[in-house]
Design a protein around this motif. Structure first.
Motif, mmCIF file in Angstrom:
data_model
loop_
_atom_site.group_PDB
_atom_site.id
_atom_site.type_symbol
_atom_site.label_atom_id
_atom_site.label_comp_id
_atom_site.label_asym_id
_atom_site.label_seq_id
_atom_site.Cartn_x
_atom_site.Cartn_y
_atom_site.Cartn_z
ATOM 1 N N ASP A 150 0.809 -1.216 0.000
ATOM 2 C CA ASP A 150 0.000 0.000 0.000
ATOM 3 C C ASP A 150 0.846 1.271 0.000
ATOM 4 O OD1 ASP A 150 -2.342 -1.487 0.085
ATOM 5 O OD2 ASP A 150 -2.436 -1.477 2.268
ATOM 6 N N LEU A 151 1.985 1.212 0.659
ATOM 7 C CA LEU A 151 2.846 2.379 0.787
ATOM 8 C C LEU A 151 4.141 2.130 0.032
ATOM 9 C CD1 LEU A 151 2.424 3.097 4.623
ATOM 10 C CD2 LEU A 151 0.940 3.783 2.729
ATOM 11 N N VAL A 152 4.541 3.109 -0.777
ATOM 12 C CA VAL A 152 5.725 2.957 -1.617
ATOM 13 C C VAL A 152 6.675 4.125 -1.345
ATOM 14 C CG1 VAL A 152 6.616 2.804 -3.967
ATOM 15 C CG2 VAL A 152 4.389 1.782 -3.406
ATOM 16 N N VAL A 153 7.938 3.804 -1.112
ATOM 17 C CA VAL A 153 8.995 4.802 -0.976
ATOM 18 C C VAL A 153 9.911 4.680 -2.187
ATOM 19 C CG1 VAL A 153 10.941 5.610 0.419
ATOM 20 C CG2 VAL A 153 8.919 4.649 1.544
ATOM 21 N N VAL A 154 10.301 5.796 -2.769
ATOM 22 C CA VAL A 154 11.269 5.825 -3.865
ATOM 23 C C VAL A 154 12.479 6.617 -3.396
ATOM 24 C CG1 VAL A 154 11.722 6.536 -6.242
ATOM 25 C CG2 VAL A 154 9.447 5.685 -5.615
ATOM 26 N N MET A 155 13.665 6.028 -3.551
ATOM 27 C CA MET A 155 14.893 6.717 -3.154
ATOM 28 C C MET A 155 16.038 6.255 -4.027
ATOM 29 S SD MET A 155 15.693 4.719 0.448
ATOM 30 C CE MET A 155 17.101 5.772 0.812
ATOM 31 N N ASP A 156 17.049 7.111 -4.186
ATOM 32 C CA ASP A 156 18.218 6.760 -4.985
ATOM 33 C C ASP A 156 19.079 5.727 -4.265
ATOM 34 O OD1 ASP A 156 17.366 8.516 -6.884
ATOM 35 O OD2 ASP A 156 18.908 10.038 -6.516
ATOM 36 N N GLY A 157 19.913 5.047 -5.049
ATOM 37 C CA GLY A 157 20.768 4.014 -4.497
ATOM 38 C C GLY A 157 22.166 4.470 -4.161
ATOM 39 N N ASP A 158 22.444 5.785 -4.243
ATOM 40 C CA ASP A 158 23.812 6.270 -4.047
ATOM 41 C C ASP A 158 24.071 6.823 -2.650
ATOM 42 O OD1 ASP A 158 22.380 8.614 -4.120
ATOM 43 O OD2 ASP A 158 23.191 9.288 -6.047
ATOM 44 N N LEU A 159 23.082 6.665 -1.743
ATOM 45 C CA LEU A 159 23.187 7.091 -0.346
ATOM 46 C C LEU A 159 23.181 8.603 -0.163
ATOM 47 C CD1 LEU A 159 25.729 4.431 0.965
ATOM 48 C CD2 LEU A 159 23.245 4.426 1.201
ATOM 49 N N GLN A 160 22.867 9.349 -1.206
ATOM 50 C CA GLN A 160 22.659 10.781 -1.026
ATOM 51 C C GLN A 160 21.298 11.059 -0.395
ATOM 52 O OE1 GLN A 160 23.959 12.080 -5.208
ATOM 53 N NE2 GLN A 160 24.863 13.668 -3.931
ATOM 54 N N HIS A 161 20.407 10.095 -0.482
ATOM 55 C CA HIS A 161 19.126 10.157 0.211
ATOM 56 C C HIS A 161 19.266 9.367 1.510
ATOM 57 C CE1 HIS A 161 16.988 10.682 -3.936
ATOM 58 N NE2 HIS A 161 17.566 11.796 -3.515
ATOM 59 N N PRO A 162 19.327 10.009 2.655
ATOM 60 C CA PRO A 162 19.590 9.302 3.910
ATOM 61 C C PRO A 162 18.431 8.391 4.313
ATOM 62 C CG PRO A 162 19.126 11.629 4.318
ATOM 63 C CD PRO A 162 19.237 11.473 2.840
ATOM 64 N N PRO A 163 18.691 7.094 4.494
ATOM 65 C CA PRO A 163 17.622 6.177 4.906
ATOM 66 C C PRO A 163 16.961 6.547 6.220
ATOM 67 C CG PRO A 163 19.461 4.943 4.002
ATOM 68 C CD PRO A 163 19.930 6.373 4.135
ATOM 69 N N THR A 164 17.629 7.327 7.057
ATOM 70 C CA THR A 164 17.022 7.732 8.329
ATOM 71 C C THR A 164 15.768 8.578 8.139
ATOM 72 O OG1 THR A 164 18.578 9.606 8.383
ATOM 73 C CG2 THR A 164 19.169 7.631 9.650
ATOM 74 N N ILE A 165 15.572 9.132 6.943
ATOM 75 C CA ILE A 165 14.385 9.952 6.661
ATOM 76 C C ILE A 165 13.192 9.087 6.258
ATOM 77 C CG2 ILE A 165 13.498 11.840 5.198
ATOM 78 C CD1 ILE A 165 15.538 12.717 7.262
ATOM 79 N N VAL A 166 13.431 7.855 5.845
ATOM 80 C CA VAL A 166 12.333 6.990 5.374
ATOM 81 C C VAL A 166 11.217 6.873 6.416
ATOM 82 C CG1 VAL A 166 11.713 4.646 4.660
ATOM 83 C CG2 VAL A 166 13.766 5.730 3.730
ATOM 84 N N PRO A 167 11.500 6.627 7.706
ATOM 85 C CA PRO A 167 10.396 6.560 8.673
ATOM 86 C C PRO A 167 9.578 7.841 8.756
ATOM 87 C CG PRO A 167 12.391 5.633 9.610
ATOM 88 C CD PRO A 167 12.798 6.303 8.329
ATOM 89 N N ASP A 168 10.205 8.997 8.556
ATOM 90 C CA ASP A 168 9.470 10.264 8.582
ATOM 91 C C ASP A 168 8.502 10.360 7.402
ATOM 92 O OD1 ASP A 168 10.954 10.955 10.819
ATOM 93 O OD2 ASP A 168 12.449 12.057 9.666
ATOM 94 N N LEU A 169 8.939 9.893 6.225
ATOM 95 C CA LEU A 169 8.051 9.890 5.057
ATOM 96 C C LEU A 169 6.869 8.957 5.287
ATOM 97 C CD1 LEU A 169 10.736 9.746 2.206
ATOM 98 C CD2 LEU A 169 9.468 11.757 2.996
ATOM 99 N N VAL A 170 7.140 7.770 5.822
ATOM 100 C CA VAL A 170 6.075 6.807 6.089
ATOM 101 C C VAL A 170 5.110 7.350 7.145
ATOM 102 C CG1 VAL A 170 5.581 4.500 6.987
ATOM 103 C CG2 VAL A 170 7.484 4.839 5.387
ATOM 104 N N ALA A 171 5.660 7.988 8.179
ATOM 105 C CA ALA A 171 4.807 8.561 9.221
ATOM 106 C C ALA A 171 3.879 9.623 8.653
ATOM 107 C CB ALA A 171 5.681 9.153 10.329
ATOM 108 N N ALA A 172 4.369 10.409 7.678
ATOM 109 C CA ALA A 172 3.521 11.427 7.055
ATOM 110 C C ALA A 172 2.354 10.789 6.307
ATOM 111 C CB ALA A 172 4.354 12.291 6.107
ATOM 112 N N LEU A 173 2.591 9.639 5.671
ATOM 113 C CA LEU A 173 1.496 8.930 5.003
ATOM 114 C C LEU A 173 0.499 8.420 6.020
ATOM 115 C CD1 LEU A 173 3.336 6.862 2.219
ATOM 116 C CD2 LEU A 173 2.417 9.181 2.102
ATOM 117 N N HIS A 174 0.976 7.860 7.123
ATOM 118 C CA HIS A 174 0.076 7.373 8.167
ATOM 119 C C HIS A 174 -0.725 8.511 8.787
ATOM 120 C CE1 HIS A 174 1.060 3.125 8.291
ATOM 121 N NE2 HIS A 174 2.349 3.414 8.265
ATOM 122 N N ALA A 175 -0.185 9.724 8.713
ATOM 123 C CA ALA A 175 -0.886 10.887 9.268
ATOM 124 C C ALA A 175 -1.898 11.479 8.289
ATOM 125 C CB ALA A 175 0.112 11.949 9.689
#
Length: 236
Positions: free
Chosen positions: A89-114
């Protein structure tokens, strides 16, 4: 994190010659999401050892899968094809070069849950920063491109960073929608052709590249302009 019965999460990671990055990315996403139900789908077009690295990860980690093409699809098309392989149901898209910090993924998911339909990791919202684009010229081009997209496309104005490659969304907003991406900018395609009611920005720092080379080029710039004009003509 949401409770155990919450919708599962698919993390789609487009890769092209990212040797050395898949392992650290999987480890960091796993640590960030903790006990949440998720899987990582690499949408891979690589011609180096990246594909072999992902295959090895998939053999030892059931949360990892590979969507590989022997031909160069381009980032946006690779993401769209990988979407056909996921039912979460929930999809995250991020680059594979680590310029997108994985620590932000929970914040994006939390925004969807909100209640958000799309959560955009933004460099330009208060609290966001941009470290990874190199010199002043590239930063200027990036900002002006974002301004141009927001000027031409009404739905791009829902976010301060419509060209972000780091975002999360609810799959139902694409029900019955045919995506027709060009080049890198898949978020623009989803914003304009999808049916989001609420878009929120989550600040993040676009980090410096540690491995692999940038995929930006003059050709990609021309593809972006072509995509922008197509969306301008066909926007709702």
């Amino acid at each position: 994190m949401p409770p155990d019965h919450a919708p599962t999460i698919a993390v789609i990671v487009p890769t092209f010659n990212e040797r050395g990055n898949p392992g650290p990315l999987v480890a960091q996403v796993t640590a960030a999401l903790g006990g949440a139900a998720f899987r990582i789908v690499f949408a891979d077009d690589s011609r180096d050892q990246t594909t072999a690295e992902i295959e090895q990860l998939a053999r030892t980690n059931p949360a990892v899968s590979l969507n590989h093409s022997p031909t160069r699809r381009g980032l946006a098309c690779a993401v769209v094809e990988a979407l056909n392989d996921v039912a979460e149901d929930l999809v995250v898209v991020m680059d594979g070069d680590l310029q997108h910090p994985p620590t932000i993924v929970p914040d994006l998911v939390a925004a969807l849950h909100a209640g958000a339909d799309i959560a955009v990791a933004s460099r330009y919202t208060p609290g966001g920063r941009e470290l990874g684009l190199g010199g002043p010229w590239r930063r200027l081009v990036s900002r002006q491109s974002s301004r141009l997209a927001r000027f031409l496309l009404a739905r791009a104005r829902a976010t301060s960073d419509p060209l972000s490659g780091f975002f999360a969304f609810r799959r139902p907003i694409l029900a019955g929608v045919t995506l027709q991406p060009v080049g890198f900018k898949i978020l623009l395609e989803i914003l304009v052709r999808g049916r989001p009611r609420r878009v929120v920005d989550v600040p993040y720092t676009f980090d410096r590249r540690t491995r692999a080379a940038s995929k930006a080029s003059t050709l990609e710039g021309l593809r972006f302009l072509r995509h922008l004009l197509r969306l301008r003509i066909h926007q709702p």
